[in-house]
Design an enzyme around this catalytic site. Structure first.
Site, PDB file in Angstrom:
ATOM      1  N   LYS A  19       0.840  -1.196   0.000  1.00  0.00           N
ATOM      2  CA  LYS A  19       0.000   0.000   0.000  1.00  0.00           C
ATOM      3  C   LYS A  19       0.878   1.249   0.000  1.00  0.00           C
ATOM      4  O   LYS A  19       1.722   1.429   0.875  1.00  0.00           O
ATOM      5  CB  LYS A  19      -0.914   0.012   1.228  1.00  0.00           C
ATOM      6  N   LYS A  21     -13.936  -7.040  -7.352  1.00  0.00           N
ATOM      7  CA  LYS A  21     -14.318  -7.254  -5.954  1.00  0.00           C
ATOM      8  C   LYS A  21     -15.830  -7.413  -5.898  1.00  0.00           C
ATOM      9  O   LYS A  21     -16.568  -6.607  -6.476  1.00  0.00           O
ATOM     10  CB  LYS A  21     -13.892  -6.066  -5.081  1.00  0.00           C
TER      11      LYS A  21
END
Length: 333
Positions: free
Chosen positions: A156, A252
């Protein structure tokens, strides 16, 4: 495929909170718990379950998601089927939980695994990415060193200092394949510099470097690293406009509004030449299990949600290092 041959499906739904091991940080902030909504649809003594994660990025809240599920009770009593659900509810978390619950129930009623019921390839054990949260280069390097035995890491990033972060992370995990996720934090001004830093570090894929709707710069540059759409892609209707900007898409279930749309979207994406990542929010194995159905088509699998929690559900997915195995029937499907 009809879920039942009758009607009077009963729905229960509730909000659950699952503590995260430590904290999970991305460019938009940090959290210490996963807040999920679970839908349970019952018929004839059998119950199907689905789990979703309402996401504030899209204006969702657990309370509104719960209300949306409760509003579906009356249509369910009339025998609502999965295909009708696609028109009844918009894409998003609530529809995901209900779609997956109906699939789970349908498989139980038919007495077969859900992939057989849908005529899809059975998922196999596969390697999942493991996420390293956003932090200072020193903190991220330490976290990466602890996970350096894993073959695939998802890093990240968050804007200023990302070049230093990725270089430090690479030193801490010289053998791991790296995916970077900027979560919309880069700008058109630092895009090429950050992509070059990722290329220098041997990064395989960069997720959503620019904000959704402000990502035109991706079409105007030569991309030294493959770029994956996440916040810029939701369902099949959003695919066509991304072809010049992205090389891959992150599917997703909370974005697509369930597995039904996700499977159709994966087929369409492959036909358009996109590579596929199967992604997740931080949630329990009940949310990961339906997404395992997409793994036969995926180049990248990022289903590490339960690994980031302090504890998981009973009968949760089996993780052996970075290998994740298909769900047992006791969990889902």
């Amino acid at each position: 495929m009809k879920t039942t041959s009758s009607n009077n499906l009963k729905l229960n739904a509730r909000i659950e909170r699952w503590p995260i091991a430590g904290s999970f940080a991305i460019s938009r902030g940090a959290k210490t718990e996963a807040v999920v909504v679970v839908a349970k649809v019952s018929f004839g003594g059998m119950t199907g379950r689905g789990e979703c994660v309402p996401y504030s990025r899209y204006g969702e809240t657990p309370e509104a998601t719960l209300a949306a599920l409760k509003a579906a009770r009356e249509p369910l009593r009339g025998g609502l089927e999965r295909q009708a659900l696609q028109a009844l509810m918009p894409t998003g978390a609530a529809r995901n939980a209900l779609d997956c619950a109906l699939l789970d129930l349908g498989a139980k009623i038919r007495g077969e695994r859900v992939w057989n019921m849908l005529g899809r390839p059975a998922p196999m054990a596969c390697t999942t990415a493991y996420t390293i949260s956003l932090g200072t280069p020193v903190v991220m390097a330490a976290a990466t060193a602890r996970a350096a035995h894993r073959p695939l890491l998802k890093i990240k990033l968050g804007g200023d200092g990302d070049g230093e972060r990725i270089a430090t992370v690479r030193k801490a995990a010289p053998e791991s394949e790296l995916i970077v996720d900027a979560n919309e934090a880069w700008t058109a001004e630092n895009l090429e510099q950050n992509l070059a830093a990722c290329a220098e570090a041997g990064v395989t894929l960069v997720e959503q470097p620019l904000p959704a709707g402000r990502d035109d710069a991706l079409a105007r540059i030569k991309r030294p690293v493959a770029v994956c759409a996440d916040e810029s892609v939701h369902d099949r209707t959003t695919l066509e406009g991304l072809r010049e900007r992205y090389d891959a898409i992150n599917i997703k279930l909370d974005k697509t509004g369930g597995l039904t749309e996700a499977l159709a979207m994966a087929d369409s994406a492959r036909a358009l030449g996109f590579e596929i990542m199967v992604g997740c929010m931080v949630a329990t194995s009940l949310a990961m299990a339906p997404a395992m159905m997409l793994t036969p088509q995926a180049r990248f699998v990022d289903l590490d949600g339960p690994l980031l929690l302090k504890g998981d559900r009973e009968d949760g997915l089996r993780y052996d290092g970075s290998l994740v195995y298909p769900p047992e029937a006791a969990l889902w499907g």
